[in-house]
Design an enzyme around this catalytic site. Structure first.
Site, PDB file in Angstrom:
ATOM      1  N   TYR A 106     -26.680  33.279  91.390  1.00 19.57           N
ATOM      2  CA  TYR A 106     -27.262  32.276  92.349  1.00 19.57           C
ATOM      3  C   TYR A 106     -25.941  31.576  93.297  1.00 19.57           C
ATOM      4  O   TYR A 106     -26.517  31.732  94.531  1.00 19.57           O
ATOM      5  CB  TYR A 106     -27.743  31.117  91.450  1.00 19.57           C
ATOM      6  CG  TYR A 106     -28.095  29.590  92.160  1.00 19.57           C
ATOM      7  CD1 TYR A 106     -29.212  29.949  92.870  1.00 19.57           C
ATOM      8  CD2 TYR A 106     -27.701  28.634  92.046  1.00 19.57           C
ATOM      9  CE1 TYR A 106     -29.783  28.871  93.594  1.00 19.57           C
ATOM     10  CE2 TYR A 106     -28.123  27.584  92.497  1.00 19.57           C
ATOM     11  CZ  TYR A 106     -29.223  27.653  93.262  1.00 19.57           C
ATOM     12  OH  TYR A 106     -29.421  26.373  93.909  1.00 19.57           O
ATOM     13  N   CYS A 137     -23.476  33.057  94.274  1.00 24.22           N
ATOM     14  CA  CYS A 137     -23.222  34.104  95.362  1.00 24.22           C
ATOM     15  C   CYS A 137     -24.220  34.413  96.180  1.00 24.22           C
ATOM     16  O   CYS A 137     -23.909  34.517  97.730  1.00 24.22           O
ATOM     17  CB  CYS A 137     -22.871  35.286  94.391  1.00 24.22           C
ATOM     18  SG  CYS A 137     -21.784  36.568  95.324  1.00 24.22           S
ATOM     19  N   CYS A 152     -34.667  19.144  79.845  1.00 25.70           N
ATOM     20  CA  CYS A 152     -34.433  19.614  78.627  1.00 25.70           C
ATOM     21  C   CYS A 152     -34.170  18.265  77.547  1.00 25.70           C
ATOM     22  O   CYS A 152     -34.682  18.450  76.679  1.00 25.70           O
ATOM     23  CB  CYS A 152     -33.016  20.335  78.704  1.00 25.70           C
ATOM     24  SG  CYS A 152     -33.113  22.008  79.301  1.00 25.70           S
ATOM     25  N   ASP A 203     -19.968  28.264  82.708  1.00 27.45           N
ATOM     26  CA  ASP A 203     -20.435  26.960  83.548  1.00 27.45           C
ATOM     27  C   ASP A 203     -19.419  26.263  84.419  1.00 27.45           C
ATOM     28  O   ASP A 203     -18.530  26.826  84.540  1.00 27.45           O
ATOM     29  CB  ASP A 203     -20.208  25.611  82.293  1.00 27.45           C
ATOM     30  CG  ASP A 203     -21.270  24.530  82.572  1.00 27.45           C
ATOM     31  OD1 ASP A 203     -22.004  24.714  83.687  1.00 27.45           O
ATOM     32  OD2 ASP A 203     -21.470  23.574  81.496  1.00 27.45           O
ATOM     33  N   SER A 204     -20.103  25.626  85.726  1.00 30.22           N
ATOM     34  CA  SER A 204     -19.417  24.801  86.590  1.00 30.22           C
ATOM     35  C   SER A 204     -18.714  23.688  85.492  1.00 30.22           C
ATOM     36  O   SER A 204     -19.561  22.826  84.914  1.00 30.22           O
ATOM     37  CB  SER A 204     -20.227  24.300  87.359  1.00 30.22           C
ATOM     38  OG  SER A 204     -20.611  25.177  88.461  1.00 30.22           O
TER      39      SER A 204
HETATM   40  N1  UDP Z   1     -26.811  21.355  79.707  1.00 32.30           N
HETATM   41  C1  UDP Z   1     -26.783  21.074  78.178  1.00 32.30           C
HETATM   42  N2  UDP Z   1     -28.065  20.886  77.449  1.00 32.30           N
HETATM   43  C2  UDP Z   1     -29.099  21.112  78.075  1.00 32.30           C
HETATM   44  C3  UDP Z   1     -29.381  21.715  79.435  1.00 32.30           C
HETATM   45  C4  UDP Z   1     -28.056  22.038  80.149  1.00 32.30           C
HETATM   46  O1  UDP Z   1     -25.668  20.618  77.716  1.00 32.30           O
HETATM   47  O2  UDP Z   1     -30.248  21.141  77.110  1.00 32.30           O
HETATM   48  C5  UDP Z   1     -25.652  21.289  80.443  1.00 32.30           C
HETATM   49  C6  UDP Z   1     -25.205  22.617  81.105  1.00 32.30           C
HETATM   50  O3  UDP Z   1     -24.580  23.413  80.316  1.00 32.30           O
HETATM   51  C7  UDP Z   1     -24.552  22.198  82.250  1.00 32.30           C
HETATM   52  C8  UDP Z   1     -25.121  20.988  82.664  1.00 32.30           C
HETATM   53  O4  UDP Z   1     -25.867  20.372  81.399  1.00 32.30           O
HETATM   54  O5  UDP Z   1     -23.160  22.100  81.852  1.00 32.30           O
HETATM   55  C9  UDP Z   1     -26.118  20.815  83.954  1.00 32.30           C
HETATM   56  O6  UDP Z   1     -26.991  21.795  83.712  1.00 32.30           O
HETATM   57  P1  UDP Z   1     -28.187  22.116  84.820  1.00 32.30           P
HETATM   58  O7  UDP Z   1     -29.067  23.022  84.081  1.00 32.30           O
HETATM   59  O8  UDP Z   1     -28.736  20.594  84.888  1.00 32.30           O
HETATM   60  O9  UDP Z   1     -27.554  22.603  85.853  1.00 32.30           O
HETATM   61  P2  UDP Z   1     -26.243  22.798  86.765  1.00 32.30           P
HETATM   62  O10 UDP Z   1     -25.725  21.443  86.951  1.00 32.30           O
HETATM   63  O11 UDP Z   1     -25.361  23.646  85.778  1.00 32.30           O
HETATM   64  O12 UDP Z   1     -26.556  23.536  87.916  1.00 32.30           O
END
Ligand code: UDP
Length: 373
Positions: A163, A165, A215, A314-315
């Site tokens: 994504y 990239c 989530c 992860d970021s």
């Molecule tokens: N994450 C989490 N539990 C969940 C869903 C996401 O701990 O049920 C974490 C995910 O690994 C990331 C952060 O929450 O570290 C943000 O994830 P999101 O999907 O909102 O998008 P991102 O900010 O990574 O683009």
């Protein structure tokens, strides 16, 4: 002012459309084949909705017509859900890059201002995460600046970065059109916009893995543990959707200040770890439904690759510098984290609590259950 918005039926699009249509001087051509989030706007006299897939065969003439008539083209159409970056990588690349080429080409051909909505994910992981500066002592290694921070994406097998990239290449394509053809452009890099109508709530509005807000809401409503990916140590800034839409409106009102610029749009004051977010959300959820037991709602740690599948990475942190948006647009995000979450939780509790609360609370446990988090 006539605006073309692609992806007007998504989360950001629906809020932006609402705000634009409040202004009597604005007309909109909106493109989206999904309209559930904009049902309340359908039929608006200043909205010409193209309820078709932007890139389906036969739409080219309409797209050309709409681009030619627009004062600004806002491109929001995208697959932007982390659970798909490593499971549908081709679709992610096509939707965020290949499919977008036509729109950028048409803007260049007609000399139209393309406001391309990219992502803060283009920055990848912080430099600090590579140098081992776990305490983030040097801001030069983690603060994200639009025109100087390098993009640090992981290896090809870590498909999480498809994504980022694709979005990065699209930014470069837009910039190249500006460079070679003088196409006016602005790029917005959103940082975790939160609010009502975000994503979908599994168990209530479909199945799958949405972003973290949805989530956690789904888990609270379904009385399941909150899942903290890799312990929930990652940090994000949470930006209220109303603040975010303000930035778009300011940009549209100040074209000369915003053209040729890239903007981080995020609220640095709202930085939180994901674990902290989970904790705040369960507290505010307890308040919203009037049941203090939710303050101790269970949280479990889950490895990223178990939660998202192989290729997830992860970021670690996304802390934006927003001086450019402040100085050039006069934008200042003002909604604090708790207010963003309170409003969003209230929206979903109002919508689903009457259904959810009929199910017995089974897995709620005393605070010791948070030990695995
Ligand atoms: N994450 C989490 N539990 C969940 C869903 C996401 O701990 O049920 C974490 C995910 O690994 C990331 C952060 O929450 O570290 C943000 O994830 P999101 O999907 O909102 O998008 P991102 O900010 O990574 O683009």
């Amino acid at each position: 002012m006539h605006i073309l918005i692609t992806g007007c039926g998504g989360f950001i699009g629906s809020h932006l459309l609402e705000r634009l249509l409040q202004r009597a001087d604005v007309t909109v051509s909106g493109w989206d084949h999904q309209q559930a989030k904009i049902e309340h706007l359908l039929g608006h006299q200043r909205l010409n909705l193209r309820g078709a897939d932007l890139y389906a065969c036969g739409n080219d003439a309409h797209l050309r017509e709409d681009v030619a008539a627009a004062d600004a083209v806002i491109n929001l159409a995208a697959i932007c859900n982390p659970s798909q970056y490593n499971t549908r990588p081709l679709g992610v690349i096509r939707s965020n890059f290949t499919d977008m080429l036509r729109l950028a080409d048409l803007c260049a051909e007609h000399g139209k201002w393309l406001i391309h909505v990219s992502t803060s994910e283009v920055y990848g992981r912080t430099l600090a995460s590579y140098t081992g500066d776990a305490a983030y002592e040097d801001p030069a290694l983690y603060e994200l600046r639009e025109d100087s921070t390098p993009f640090t994406l992981g290896p090809v097998q870590n498909q999480r970065w498809t994504y980022a990239c694709a979005k990065q290449l699209m930014e470069r394509y837009v910039y190249a059109h500006h460079y070679e053809h003088g196409m006016p452009f602005s790029i917005i890099r959103p940082l975790n916009f939160f609010g009502p109508r975000m994503d979908f709530i599994p168990g209530f509005e479909g199945e799958g893995i949405p972003r973290v807000l949805a989530c956690f809401l789904s888990a609270l409503l379904r009385n399941e543990p909150l899942q903290l990916v890799d312990g929930g140590h990652a940090r994000r800034v949470i930006t209220g959707i109303d603040d975010a839409v303000d930035a778009f409106m300011l940009l549209l009102d100040k074209p000369e200040a915003g053209k040729g610029q890239i903007f981080n749009i995020g609220n640095p004051a709202n930085e939180t770890t994901i674990r902290g977010l989970a904790d705040t959300m369960r507290r505010l959820f307890a308040e919203a439904v009037g049941d203090p037991a939710y303050r101790d709602h269970p949280m479990h740690t889950v490895p990223g690759e178990t939660f998202y599948g192989p290729g997830y990475e992860d970021s670690d942190r996304r802390l934006p510098n927003i001086d450019k948006a402040r100085d050039l647009l006069g934008w200042e995000p003002v909604v604090p984290l708790e207010s963003v979450l309170r409003e969003t939780i209230a929206y979903y509790v109002e919508k689903y609590w009457h259904v959810a609360s009929r199910k017995p609370r089974t897995s709620a446990a005393p605070s010791s259950a948070t030990g695995t988090a």
